[in-house]
Scaffold this active site. Sequence first.
Site, PDB file in Angstrom:
ATOM      1  N   LEU A  60      42.175  34.128  28.561  1.00 38.07           N
ATOM      2  CA  LEU A  60      42.929  33.900  29.784  1.00 38.07           C
ATOM      3  C   LEU A  60      43.313  35.278  30.295  1.00 38.07           C
ATOM      4  O   LEU A  60      43.801  36.112  29.523  1.00 38.07           O
ATOM      5  CB  LEU A  60      44.196  33.074  29.511  1.00 38.07           C
ATOM      6  N   ASP A  61      43.074  35.530  31.585  1.00 40.52           N
ATOM      7  CA  ASP A  61      43.398  36.855  32.085  1.00 40.52           C
ATOM      8  C   ASP A  61      44.909  37.080  32.068  1.00 40.52           C
ATOM      9  O   ASP A  61      45.701  36.158  31.853  1.00 40.52           O
ATOM     10  CB  ASP A  61      42.792  37.092  33.469  1.00 40.52           C
ATOM     11  N   GLU A  62      45.312  38.301  32.307  1.00 37.35           N
ATOM     12  CA  GLU A  62      46.723  38.694  32.178  1.00 37.35           C
ATOM     13  C   GLU A  62      47.640  37.851  33.052  1.00 37.35           C
ATOM     14  O   GLU A  62      48.766  37.536  32.670  1.00 37.35           O
ATOM     15  CB  GLU A  62      46.861  40.173  32.536  1.00 37.35           C
TER      16      GLU A  62
END
Length: 205
Positions: A60-62
């Site tokens: 999951l991206d930041e």
Amino acid sequence: MTDQPLARASAAPAHRHFVLHKPWGYLSQFTSEFAKEVKKKRFLGELGNFPAGTMAIGRLDEDSEGLLLLTTDGRVSEQVRSRHIEKEYYAQVDGLLTPAALASLQAGVDISLHGTPYRTRPCQARLLAAAPDLPPRGRRIRDDRHGPTSWVAIVVTEGKFRQVRKMTAAVGFPTLRLVRVRVGEVRLEGLPAGASREVSSFFKN
């Protein structure tokens, strides 16, 4: 002279698996080889005492939140990342999502992956009648004066780089908040942001 029995090799330690609610603002990795990044970013290792060799299954991206599966078993990681396992997301988008945009998401849209055109596979997409019951995000989305938003549930069987964000943007409704709520049969519900629990398996026998 009698033969001596061979000593049995010690059994390998059992693999371990965890379900984590990744909060907004964390990277989906445990550390970085870059000293500057270590100082400025937040990592999964801050959220629990996980055993050596633990890896995140997918990312999951930041700026994204929600369900992240962790394991010490690379074979399980391959199983979960396959196209046989559904991944469900709740996306808050800018504006009131139209039936035409919803139909386009369901049929597949054209996005770009590292500069290469890509057509997403058909997926499940449905408008949520009300905002889902989620904990507050680490940073406010935006001021309500900027206009209405809506929530859509999207179920995909692939996991390309920032795919769901690119999909909603492609139909004219940029994603403001993205939360993964399900991977296969594993659900996020009941797990507070930043919390984790150990499970025996990600799959039902």
